[in-house]
Design an enzyme around this catalytic site. Structure first.
Site, PDB file in Angstrom:
ATOM      1  N   HIS A 186       3.833  -2.401   3.313  1.00  0.00           N
ATOM      2  CA  HIS A 186       3.784  -0.859   2.480  1.00  0.00           C
ATOM      3  C   HIS A 186       5.093  -0.717   1.716  1.00  0.00           C
ATOM      4  O   HIS A 186       6.096  -0.872   2.416  1.00  0.00           O
ATOM      5  CB  HIS A 186       3.733   0.195   3.719  1.00  0.00           C
ATOM      6  CG  HIS A 186       2.500   0.006   4.548  1.00  0.00           C
ATOM      7  ND1 HIS A 186       1.919  -0.806   5.512  1.00  0.00           N
ATOM      8  CD2 HIS A 186       1.128   0.591   4.213  1.00  0.00           C
ATOM      9  CE1 HIS A 186       0.888  -0.634   5.983  1.00  0.00           C
ATOM     10  NE2 HIS A 186       0.449   0.302   5.191  1.00  0.00           N
ATOM     11  N   ASP A 244       0.779  -1.157   0.028  1.00  0.00           N
ATOM     12  CA  ASP A 244       0.053  -0.009  -0.015  1.00  0.00           C
ATOM     13  C   ASP A 244       0.696   1.262   0.037  1.00  0.00           C
ATOM     14  O   ASP A 244       1.895   1.266   0.295  1.00  0.00           O
ATOM     15  CB  ASP A 244      -0.905   0.103   1.183  1.00  0.00           C
ATOM     16  CG  ASP A 244      -1.923  -1.099   1.203  1.00  0.00           C
ATOM     17  OD1 ASP A 244      -1.947  -1.834   0.405  1.00  0.00           O
ATOM     18  OD2 ASP A 244      -2.826  -1.058   2.383  1.00  0.00           O
TER      19      ASP A 244
END
Ligand code: NI
Length: 317
Positions: free
Chosen positions: A258, A112
């Site tokens: 991430h 993400d």
């Protein structure tokens, strides 16, 4: 000085607010998925960290800021009720997922908040070297800035999903605000790749049944949450991130990470290699949800190691 004190206190606050989430997530590996997505209110009031990390060795204050994805279970923090993780056939197609029920050792690795101009290409190299497919939930304003990275993702078989334009809690926005966040991001992705976006992940996991229905009915996007969360935004330690993912992986898992943190990207070679050695097969989120089926039809089997050490020859020392 005040900044330093704040930097010292914030991680402690995060630590407290996230312990229940950690326990909850660890128990998700084999248990039914939670029905409630909650967001600590202190995280929602924080400036979202969506820009590319320009300095991997960021200050302690900056490191304390992100809190990209959070779930907790303190009652005063509850803010929304996502759709049930499983919907019956009579209720229509399933439109949100924490994980999938699959026959086989399939998992979806998701990244993400990128793309990040330095880290995401490195991650793509790692994925390519191993023939692994992943899913990137990109922030629209980053996608618009680095369309060439999105082109590469698609060219190498990865999937791209919508993670909003500027990483707000979409549950806090009105109809028009949500519309702008979703549509501008889809436009940036589609302009870069020529592909329609069919999956989205709400920042912080903050969503509701009404929003999930809107994402699906208006945009044809399914909501993808996660079942494995190494809290990599908080623990900037590659060994810890890697160990958490390896320990918590399970067939049908959707793994959250991430690609804006150097420690996370640095954790991936070991993570990928260990999961491959355990026999896991990496697929995109859309490939995983295409395999989803009613839980009663799924055999709960652990993956079989692909590279078991060779048995020593008789008499070998
Ligand atoms: Ni995020």
């Amino acid at each position: 000085m005040k900044r330093l004190i704040t930097a010292a206190i914030l991680p402690i606050a995060f630590f407290c607010s996230c312990q229940s989430a950690r326990t909850q997530n660890q128990s998700q590996a084999s248990a039914p998925q939670p029905q409630v997505v909650v967001v600590p209110t202190d995280e929602l009031s924080r400036e979202p960290s969506v820009g590319p990390a320009t300095n991997a060795g960021a200050t302690a204050a900056a490191q304390a800021t992100p809190a990209q994805e959070l779930r907790g279970d303190s009652s005063d923090m509850q803010m929304s009720l996502p759709p049930p993780a499983t919907q019956t056939a009579s209720a229509g197609p399933r439109i949100s997922y924490n994980s999938c029920n699959v026959n086989g050792p399939y998992i979806a690795m998701t990244f993400d908040d990128g793309p990040n101009p330095e880290l995401t290409p490195k991650l793509l190299d790692m994925l390519k070297a191993r023939g692994i497919k992943a899913t990137f939930f990109v922030v629209g304003q980053n996608a618009a800035q680095y369309p060439e990275i999105l082109k590469r993702m698609v060219a190498e078989g990865h999937e791209i999903g919508n993670h909003s334009w500027s990483h707000p809690a979409l549950t806090k926005l009105g109809v028009d605000g949500v519309k702008k966040q979703i549509e501008s991001t889809n436009a940036a992705i589609e302009q870069a790749t020529g592909q329609k976006v069919t999956v989205m992940r709400p920042p912080y996991g903050a969503t509701s049944q009404i929003l999930n229905r809107r994402y699906y009915d208006q945009y044809g996007m399914k909501v993808i949450l996660w079942s494995v969360d190494p809290l990599d935004w908080k623990y900037r330690n590659s060994a810890r991130v890697s160990a958490q993912i390896i320990q918590s992986a399970h067939p049908g898992a959707i793994i959250l990470a991430h690609d804006i943190h150097a420690t996370t990207v640095g954790a991936m070679p070991e993570t990928f290699d260990a999961l491959l050695a355990k026999g896991y097969k990496f697929v995109t989120v859309s490939e995983l949800i295409a395999m989803d089926q009613p839980a009663q039809l799924v055999k709960r089997e652990e993956p079989k190691p692909q590279s078991a050490p060779a048995a020593p020859a008789q008499g070998a020392r």
